[in-house]
Write a protein that holds these residues in place. Structure first.
Motif, PDB file in Angstrom:
ATOM      1  N   ASP A  69       0.830  -1.213   0.000  1.00  0.00           N
ATOM      2  CA  ASP A  69       0.000   0.000   0.000  1.00  0.00           C
ATOM      3  C   ASP A  69       0.860   1.257   0.000  1.00  0.00           C
ATOM      4  OD1 ASP A  69       0.735  -0.748   2.684  1.00  0.00           O
ATOM      5  OD2 ASP A  69      -0.695   0.723   3.452  1.00  0.00           O
ATOM      6  N   GLN A  70       2.023   1.183   0.663  1.00  0.00           N
ATOM      7  CA  GLN A  70       2.886   2.370   0.723  1.00  0.00           C
ATOM      8  C   GLN A  70       3.427   2.741  -0.657  1.00  0.00           C
ATOM      9  OE1 GLN A  70       5.539   0.967   4.129  1.00  0.00           O
ATOM     10  NE2 GLN A  70       4.781   2.927   4.860  1.00  0.00           N
ATOM     11  N   ASP A  73       1.081   5.111  -2.426  1.00  0.00           N
ATOM     12  CA  ASP A  73       0.828   6.434  -1.840  1.00  0.00           C
ATOM     13  C   ASP A  73       2.065   7.314  -1.730  1.00  0.00           C
ATOM     14  OD1 ASP A  73      -1.035   8.253  -0.693  1.00  0.00           O
ATOM     15  OD2 ASP A  73      -0.317   7.762   1.307  1.00  0.00           O
ATOM     16  N   GLN A  74       3.265   6.734  -1.874  1.00  0.00           N
ATOM     17  CA  GLN A  74       4.471   7.538  -1.629  1.00  0.00           C
ATOM     18  C   GLN A  74       4.932   8.255  -2.896  1.00  0.00           C
ATOM     19  OE1 GLN A  74       7.158   4.646   0.130  1.00  0.00           O
ATOM     20  NE2 GLN A  74       6.277   4.929   2.173  1.00  0.00           N
ATOM     21  N   LEU A 101      -5.986   6.254  -6.121  1.00  0.00           N
ATOM     22  CA  LEU A 101      -5.134   5.690  -5.058  1.00  0.00           C
ATOM     23  C   LEU A 101      -5.562   4.267  -4.709  1.00  0.00           C
ATOM     24  CD1 LEU A 101      -3.040   5.885  -2.743  1.00  0.00           C
ATOM     25  CD2 LEU A 101      -4.819   6.990  -1.363  1.00  0.00           C
TER      26      LEU A 101
END
Lengths: 398, 398
Positions: A69-70, A73-74, A101
């Motif tokens: 998931d990171q 979003d990063q 997202l």
């Protein structure tokens, strides 16, 4: 981008590598922008980045399913090819259109599960057609036995340790890295200012430490290094703030710095509560001249060892004839000790774009510790300071 | 003392070890009380602890000379025999009587320099007459090649990996460890409260994150885990606070916890900004019942897998029929994931003195994430909570 990709390609060519694999958290984040939470806060969890040499294939990230998931979003992440491993369950709402997202996350969860980190890494290498090539692997982030296992799993490849390649590449910073380091240094300076606001006789080191870290957290930094000692305790190199109460005449030594957007600060400043003795003034002046001498000398092409010699001799000449040191500084970046170390024996040449902590600590049991430490970036003609304050002695009204 | 020395001796006997060596920072600090700064904030620096089996010799600490000052000042340290390695210069004031603290430092600096960490470790082992014995070494904290090098340097000894021995010992906490974990949990709860104070429509996740970490730092904790997500972002398992502004009706998910005197917190709570939907209430209730069911069941002698089954079934029965999880909790201590994991396949028996995070997270892309996570200690007849709040949904006036 955090990664200096030109330098990485150059170092891969120079070391005869067809690809390189990051395994330590700092090298994973540095090379891909991916900050994998579990890998940073614990020892053991595995994330990797595979970067083939120019023209040898697309880079990829190897990540635990529980951490993909990171990737969605990063903003720092610039690599889109992902190999995931391990079971982790995330549901989705039926009949609802997903945001970009959420769709990115769903796409990542929908990738095949490679079972284990090593399986996923070997698949990534083979998919690039690199199964018979020379692969450099950052050996320090792997679990025991992994390095040999990778060689067994890729019998036609030659696997070589490559931690030093990453350290060499990381030594010369990209503009984005310098921006983060500058902000990290400023947060440390602001945090010292917050601690000094409460530095009155009777205040404890612990209270100063809390004020220091509170300000760091308030500015969006993560507390890391917080050596704050007063009076004779300032002579302890790694002093942890304790219950000692400040007294009139105390030296207060700060050797401190947190992390800002993954990048470290490490600076030192001295304050005196009331009028400093003549010896404190003289010794601190000598140490400060030591740093200034190093800063005047640092430019591309100068040897690290020459900087060491000049700084130590300046301190000796200016007031501490017995001054002796293991180093007068070190690189700083996503790690607190990047290349190069400024030691007597290190003949590495300073390069444009290196970021350095330059320091002349002095510890005297029975009296106090004094220290000046600045962060700078090496430019074409000399140094650019990353500091907002100078290293002069701060004299506090008690 | 942090170390459960009875259990360590029992596990050494059970594994046929004459001595054990800690190498990971968490095992070094756990077994000796020594928190060696560089080892904790970077990957690479080496500190070790050698603990012979009962009656086989005196324990010792192997430390870099640049870090021995911490041994003189840290109240937690209970081992007095030290082997230092490497050059580091500290002066002393001539003609001044030293304080006890300064004298302890001087004594440590005056010990012989063993050159390298491995030299120092081998000297410590040989000095105990353990050069021909069975030595368990925590294999994960060493540098690549060190494990084999130790075997070569001690040809008459048998060197065995022992990380799992340490993990097993650490699973059952001493009273001092439980005290620290309780305080760590409380700091996390206080930090959630501080974040919720500013949770109004228009506030950003980032602002909540800053308030959270600021409070942790103010209470003497170190920020570590700060997953705070709002609205659909709360469905990201490892959500990092971003620029999204809170809106009426948002779920706010906290999966958070810092470090207090080296010990970790990891808890989860949910707040809703305004009136929660019926589905949020129902799902959260089911997840909460899942945790409560596990807590009622946990006691010495119960299988971890049985706890997992009971918790998952309770959530399914109470309102989320499709609920699926990899685990419903894990040990917590000086590491964020201590033994045991509460998974479907882990048949380890729960023991008195274990400290557990018990959690039932649920992530639904397109809607939100919900989660309850409590920290508890296992007592003779059940569990004692380390929390001050319960896991009920917090409803905020917008």
């Amino acid at each position: 981008m955090l990664l200096n990709i030109e330098r990485l390609n150059e170092m891969m060519a120079r070391n005869g590598l067809d690809a390189i694999v990051a395994t330590l958290p700092e090298n994973v984040t540095y090379s891909s922008g991916y900050w994998a939470l579990s890998q940073w806060v614990r020892r053991g969890p595995q994330s990797y980045v595979l970067i083939p040499a120019a023209g040898r294939g697309e880079p990829s990230i190897i990540a635990a399913t529980s951490l993909v998931d990171q990737l969605a979003d990063q903003d720092d992440v610039w690599i889109s090819k992902v190999y995931r491993y391990g079971f982790f369950n995330v549901d989705r709402t039926e009949g609802v259109e997903l945001s970009a997202l959420d769709q990115r996350q769903l796409d990542l969860y929908s990738l095949p599960d490679h079972g284990t980190a090593i399986n996923a890494l070997c698949a990534a290498i083979n998919d690039c057609g690199l199964g018979d090539s020379v692969i450099g692997i950052d050996e320090l982030g792997l679990l025991p036995g992994n390095f040999d296992e990778i060689q067994v799993r890729l019998p036609n490849a030659k696997v070589k340790p490559a931690l030093e390649v990453f350290r060499t590449v990381r030594a010369v910073k990209t503009p984005e890295e310098v921006n983060r380091l500058r902000r990290a240094a400023q947060i440390a300076e602001q945090s010292i200012a917050s601690a000094l606001e409460i530095a009155k006789p009777g205040a404890t080191e612990r209270e100063l430490g809390l004020a220091f870290h509170r300000r760091t957290a308030s500015e969006g930094g993560y507390p890391v290094l917080g050596c704050i000692g007063s009076g004779p305790r300032s002579a302890m190199p790694n002093v942890e703030p304790g219950d000692r109460k400040l007294q009139y005449g105390d030296v207060i030594r700060f050797d401190v710095g947190g992390r800002y957007r993954h990048y470290r600060a490490d600076i030192a400043r001295i304050a005196v509560l009331g009028e400093p003795s003549k010896q404190i003034r003289q010794y601190h002046h000598a140490l400060h001249i030591g740093v200034l001498t190093a800063l005047e000398m640092i430019r591309p092409g100068v040897k690290a060892s020459a900087v060491f010699d000049a700084a130590v001799k300046a301190v000796q000449r200016e007031g501490i004839p017995h001054y002796k040191r293991s180093h007068v500084g070190h690189g700083i970046g996503i790690d607190g000790y990047d290349v190069p170390n400024l030691t007597a024996s290190n003949d590495i040449l300073i390069e444009e774009g290196m970021t350095l902590c330059v320091e002349t600590p002095y510890y005297e049991l029975g009296s106090w510790g004094l220290q000046v430490e600045d962060m700078i970036v090496v430019r074409r003609d000399g140094v650019e300071s990353l500091m907002s304050t100078n290293g002069a002695l701060t004299i506090l009204e008690p």
